[in-house]
Design a protein around this motif. Structure first.
Motif, PDB file in Angstrom:
ATOM      1  N   ALA A 392      26.100  48.499  29.874  1.00 39.75           N
ATOM      2  CA  ALA A 392      26.795  47.604  28.950  1.00 39.75           C
ATOM      3  C   ALA A 392      26.706  46.158  29.414  1.00 39.75           C
ATOM      4  O   ALA A 392      26.526  45.237  28.601  1.00 39.75           O
ATOM      5  N   ALA A 403      26.552  46.353  23.068  1.00 34.41           N
ATOM      6  CA  ALA A 403      26.616  47.557  23.898  1.00 34.41           C
ATOM      7  C   ALA A 403      27.232  48.712  23.127  1.00 34.41           C
ATOM      8  O   ALA A 403      26.809  49.864  23.277  1.00 34.41           O
ATOM      9  N   ARG A 404      28.210  48.434  22.302  1.00 35.44           N
ATOM     10  CA  ARG A 404      28.843  49.510  21.531  1.00 35.44           C
ATOM     11  C   ARG A 404      27.828  50.178  20.609  1.00 35.44           C
ATOM     12  O   ARG A 404      27.801  51.405  20.476  1.00 35.44           O
ATOM     13  N   SER A 410      32.625  52.050  24.115  1.00 37.08           N
ATOM     14  CA  SER A 410      32.959  50.944  25.007  1.00 37.08           C
ATOM     15  C   SER A 410      33.242  51.489  26.399  1.00 37.08           C
ATOM     16  O   SER A 410      34.063  52.399  26.562  1.00 37.08           O
ATOM     17  N   THR A 413      32.568  46.407  31.506  1.00 37.58           N
ATOM     18  CA  THR A 413      31.413  45.742  32.111  1.00 37.58           C
ATOM     19  C   THR A 413      31.704  45.460  33.578  1.00 37.58           C
ATOM     20  O   THR A 413      32.850  45.550  34.036  1.00 37.58           O
TER      21      THR A 413
END
Length: 420
Positions: A392, A403-404, A410, A413
């Motif tokens: 991510a 990233a999702r 999620s 990070t």
């Protein structure tokens, strides 16, 4: 059952001449995948062109003898013969150091271009090579994934711009991480292999054979399913092979690369980056890390190959003024058990470190260190960082992607890259 690399090649593509990838038989799953592509995976384009290079350490790298807890007495108790002596360690801080054969990485660290993420893993980690590799590459924790996380990213990039070198793999067959039901990735084991092989009887170097092949593809009815994809991929294969050989003839590396296929593969990636062919994702594998017996010498050579190769690669890019555009990530399907075995080796384990290399890296050691005394029921380390948070970070902060959308959720990070 997870779809194996062999099954992917059999069911979804034809590999021509040890590396030139063209589609042949497409599964029904492609229909739904194409529909999903039309809906669009929302991939935000980064303001500047950036490249991610992914290095797979196949076999399960022994993290404890790579990034060494040289002040932890339990490390020496559990590994009376395999532990690296404190005096030999290349220190990173007062707790951790690198294997003595990783001088290349120590130089990158001293220059501020190396980050270490400790204790990386995921819940209920698999100790099967193939299942664990599938999990890392598809993010399906059941090991039944069919599309790679990088494949999703690359599909978005290629669909938008149609560039044959948005992604490139150095290897003999496409990694599952790069597999996409809508996009093919050029894969080559060497520059010479990335071409349509000529018959010894040919007097034109294979030109007529290539034209015959393209004519065959062009004869496919335009209204038939996948006609456009088939035509585009055939042309991309031809054009990308020509372009790659052109830049190879003009490219002058700024450093002397080590001998061996790993460094040679990195040099090809450097050629593509330096010559501005538009590479966004590069992939290369270094194998041999399944060190169940007589690990010491084998592992030393492997980590030396890794560190020396990536140091040469980074230095080459830097001297060509391209290092600011590239970040490298390493991964391995699992680490090794804390305690050495009776064969002077280590067995399959769990959490292990990942390396991030690049000018954009915040030098440091990230993640919570796993305990060498508070182990799981199998005597393995308990992971402290979810590998998906590393992905991510690279997607959000480096590649300019959601990233999702790519990872399907999620996962937080890490701080090894500055927010962009």
């Amino acid at each position: 059952m997870a779809l194996s690399r062999r099954a992917l090649i059999k069911d979804g593509m034809l590999v021509v001449s040890a590396g030139m990838v063209m589609p042949s038989v497409f599964s029904r799953a492609l229909l739904s995948a194409r529909a999903q592509a039309r809906e669009g995976v929302r991939l935000a384009q980064a303001a500047s062109e950036r490249t991610l290079i992914v290095v797979q350490l196949a076999g399960g790298n022994d993290g404890l003898n790579t990034v060494i807890p040289y002040t932890d007495t339990h490390y020496y108790q559990m590994r009376p013969t395999l532990a690296i002596k404190e005096a030999q360690v290349l220190p990173l801080d007062q707790r951790l150091g690198l294997h003595p054969e990783m001088a290349g990485f120590k130089k990158l660290w001293d220059a501020g271009h190396l980050a270490v993420v400790e204790g990386v893993g995921y819940p209920n980690q698999s100790l099967s090579h193939f299942q664990a590799m599938d999990i890392w590459q598809t993010l399906d924790l059941s090991g039944n994934g069919r599309e790679g996380w990088l494949g999703k990213l690359v599909a978005g990039l290629v669909d938008q711009e149609g560039h044959p070198f948005k992604a490139l793999e150095i290897g003999s067959q496409t990694a599952l991480a790069l597999s996409s039901l809508t996009t093919q990735v050029p894969t080559l084991s060497s520059l010479n292999s990335y071409r349509l092989s000529a018959d010894p009887a040919d007097h034109d170097g294979g030109a007529s054979r290539l034209q015959a092949l393209l004519k065959l593809y062009n004869s496919y009815p335009r209204t038939a399913p996948y006609a456009a994809l088939l035509e585009a991929t055939a042309l991309d294969a031809q054009q990308s092979a020509q372009r790659l050989h052109q830049v190879a003839n003009s490219y002058k590396p700024a450093v002397t690369y080590p001998q061996g296929p790993f460094a040679e593969g990195l040099k090809i990636l450097a050629e593509v980056i330096v010559n501005d062919l538009g590479l966004r994702v590069g992939y290369i594998t270094l194998g041999g890390f399944d060190t169940h017996a007589n690990q010491d010498e084998t592992h030393a050579q492997l980590v030396k190959t890794l560190a020396d190769g990536l140091y040469a690669f980074y230095t080459d890019l830097a001297l060509h003024g391209k290092a600011d555009q590239v970040v490298v990530m390493t991964w391995s399907e699992f680490g090794r058990r804390v305690e050495e075995n009776g064969s002077l080796g280590t067995d399959h384990g769990t959490a292990a470190p990942m390396f991030i290399v690049g000018s954009a890296v915040n030098r440091g050691i990230f993640g919570e260190p796993p305990s060498l005394t508070n182990l799981d029921d199998n005597g393995n380390l308990k992971y402290t960082v979810d590998f998906r948070s590393v992905y991510a970070t690279l997607l959000e902060r480096w590649m300019g992607a959601s990233a999702r959308d790519v990872l399907g959720g999620s996962f937080g990070t890490q701080n090894f890259l500055a927010a962009s």
